[in-house]
Design an enzyme around this catalytic site. Structure first.
Site, PDB file in Angstrom:
ATOM      1  N   ASP A 307       0.826  -1.216   0.000  1.00  0.00           N
ATOM      2  CA  ASP A 307       0.000   0.000   0.000  1.00  0.00           C
ATOM      3  C   ASP A 307       0.854   1.257   0.000  1.00  0.00           C
ATOM      4  OD1 ASP A 307       0.867  -0.818   2.582  1.00  0.00           O
ATOM      5  OD2 ASP A 307      -0.426   0.714   3.471  1.00  0.00           O
ATOM      6  N   GLU A 308       0.270   2.308  -0.478  1.00  0.00           N
ATOM      7  CA  GLU A 308       0.811   3.664  -0.355  1.00  0.00           C
ATOM      8  C   GLU A 308       2.289   3.768  -0.728  1.00  0.00           C
ATOM      9  OE1 GLU A 308      -1.936   5.598   3.119  1.00  0.00           O
ATOM     10  OE2 GLU A 308      -0.452   4.144   3.796  1.00  0.00           O
ATOM     11  N   ALA A 309       2.678   3.082  -1.791  1.00  0.00           N
ATOM     12  CA  ALA A 309       4.084   3.123  -2.226  1.00  0.00           C
ATOM     13  C   ALA A 309       4.297   4.357  -3.121  1.00  0.00           C
ATOM     14  CB  ALA A 309       4.447   1.831  -2.954  1.00  0.00           C
TER      15      ALA A 309
END
Ligand code: ACM
Length: 495
Positions: A307-309
């Site tokens: 997530d949220e890379a």
């Protein structure tokens, strides 16, 4: 002989409390069918638990002993004429169970030990004092995956706290516990090949705001896995990557592209760290971690985050997942990741955890068309770290305020366009720990909302009914109180 006769008469004449027939179906999650009879069973010192599945029988005996003080023997053989609770394996019930309570016996029948255990969790809910409400319940889960997630990275939670949490979630027929074990702030699981991960990333002061710290040794993790398994809960470990890796890079600067260690961070910003996608050191690190984690994890899933890379360029992100997802399979596990992993074709054989707030995600729907399966955790419904209302002292608000009704009023089988119920493995309630420092905090945010998510995962869609749910929840409250669970007394419920 007069005295024994008198005693017998006195015993027969003793008033026996009769449980309310109305209360018979006050079970959470709602069973498929529940027919009360009024013929309650009364536990006494002569009651025996008869079973050839001691893993279930011994756990039930321990629970009954803790709750009533009665130490019931567990025996595999036919009990003498006395009253008994029998726990039987028999064909034909799939992953469900049947429970029949009458005056002289309680019988739980299931095809699998997990189904039998679920039946005993219902049985425990039917108990009031030493009486078990009479009737027949036939029940089976809607979804195979009913998860609860706990973040040990933002604030570490001790093994004893996690065990207390497991003791509660299993009563709601939650069968997976997802542990978020690494993030920008800290690293919470021993990895032998990379010891500085926990020496530095698990040190004191690695919790949010520099508060707390700690990590699980492999022995502690194995003990938690066993404790959970004894309660038919499977642990799903998560190592978040390629983002959310600042703590790993503080410990091992070679995991950055420039080889320079970043400063440690205990703020709550997200999306700023990334593994170095072009470096072979990254893949040596990732493979070591996955191999070591797979070796101590009997469950089927390794969660690889994803997530949220935001600090990983999109093409690099896909290249990274295409290399890492096969590593999970190499060590005999199924990859599981936040829904962003659906961008990678390698992820089609894995499981995506949808945390999005939209009712539509075309990338995920496309992956589902290619075989991907989904666990539903929409943040605006199933993120239990969100505040209940503006006055909640703990929690965050970025996904909204989530009162009990909001957590309850949605359908995992129809939630996302292009993701049919057949592709939905189940649901999971997430509990991030930015603001949660101890078990009281965990309980206050998880309960009662976890009961809502558990019901969405277990009960037939046709039984969905807010008024019925809130009435059953009110009836469940005293159980939490009796066990010392610090639940939020939502004003939506008539406790
Ligand atoms: C997430 O909430 N970033 C999965």
């Amino acid at each position: 002989m007069a005295l024994p006769q008198l005693l017998t008469v006195a015993l027969l004449a003793a008033p026996v409390p009769v449980l309310s027939v109305d209360g018979f179906a006050d079970v959470i999650p709602a069973p498929v069918s529940a027919v009360p009879s009024g013929a309650d069973f009364h536990l006494d010192r002569n009651t025996v638990i008869q079973t050839r599945t001691p893993a279930v029988g011994n756990q039930l005996a321990a629970d009954i002993s803790a709750e009533t003080g009665l130490a019931l023997p567990v025996t595999p053989s036919a009990a003498p004429a006395g009253r008994k609770i029998s726990l039987k394996i028999a064909g034909g019930l799939g992953d469900g169970y049947k429970l029949v309570v009458n005056r002289n016996s309680v019988e739980v029948t299931a095809t699998t030990p997990a189904g039998l255990f679920d039946g005993t969790q219902t049985l425990l809910q039917l108990r009031e004092g030493r009486a078990i409400a009479g009737g027949t319940i036939e029940d089976r889960p809607r979804f195979t995956y009913r998860g609860s997630h706990l973040d040990l990275a933002r604030h570490f939670h001790t093994p004893d706290e996690v065990k207390k949490y497991i003791d509660e979630i299993r009563r709601l027929k939650i069968n997976y516990l997802h542990l978020h074990l690494s993030d920008d702030q800290g690293w919470r699981i021993q990895i032998d090949g990379w010891p500085r991960l926990t020496e530095i990333g698990g040190a004191a002061g690695t919790g949010v705001d520099g508060v707390g710290g700690g990590f699980l040794t492999k022995a502690e993790y194995a003990d938690l896995v066993a404790y959970a398994a004894a309660r038919f809960v499977t642990i799903v470990p998560e190592i978040d990557m390629p983002g959310h890796v600042n703590a790993a890079q503080v410990a091992y600067p070679e995991l950055t592209c420039d080889g320079v260690a970043p400063p440690p961070r205990t703020d709550t910003a997200v999306g700023y760290s990334s593994l170095c996608i072009s470096s072979e050191t990254t893949y040596r690190f990732v493979e070591d971690v996955i191999r070591e984690l797979a070796a101590i994890t009997p469950g089927p899933y390794i969660h690889i985050g994803g997530d949220e890379a935001h600090a990983t360029p999109p093409a690099d992100y896909v290249a990274f997942q295409n290399r890492v997802i096969p590593l999970v399979a190499k060590y005999g596990k199924t990859a599981y990741g936040w829904h962003e992993i659906a961008q990678s074709p390698a992820a089609y054989s894995s499981v995506a955890q949808n945390w999005g707030m939209s009712r539509s995600n075309p990338v995920l729907a496309g992956a589902v068309a290619n075989g991907m399966r989904v666990v539903m955790s929409p943040a605006n419904k199933a993120y239990l770290d969100m505040k209940y209302d503006r006055n909640t002292p703990l929690g965050l608000t970025w996904a909204g305020l989530i009162e009990v009704r909001t957590a309850y009023d949605w359908d995992p089988g129809t939630h996302l366009t292009g993701v049919p119920e057949s592709a939905v493995l189940g649901v999971e309630a997430a509990l991030w720990s930015e603001t949660l420092r101890n078990i009281d905090h965990i309980e206050y945010m998880a309960f009662p909302r976890l009961a809502a998510i558990a019901e969405l995962g277990w009960s037939p869609a046709s039984s969905h009914d807010w008024e019925a749910f809130r009435s059953r929840l009110a009836a469940y409250g005293p159980q939490w109180t009796a066990r010392g669970v610090d639940f939020y007394p939502s004003p939506q419920i008539s406790w």
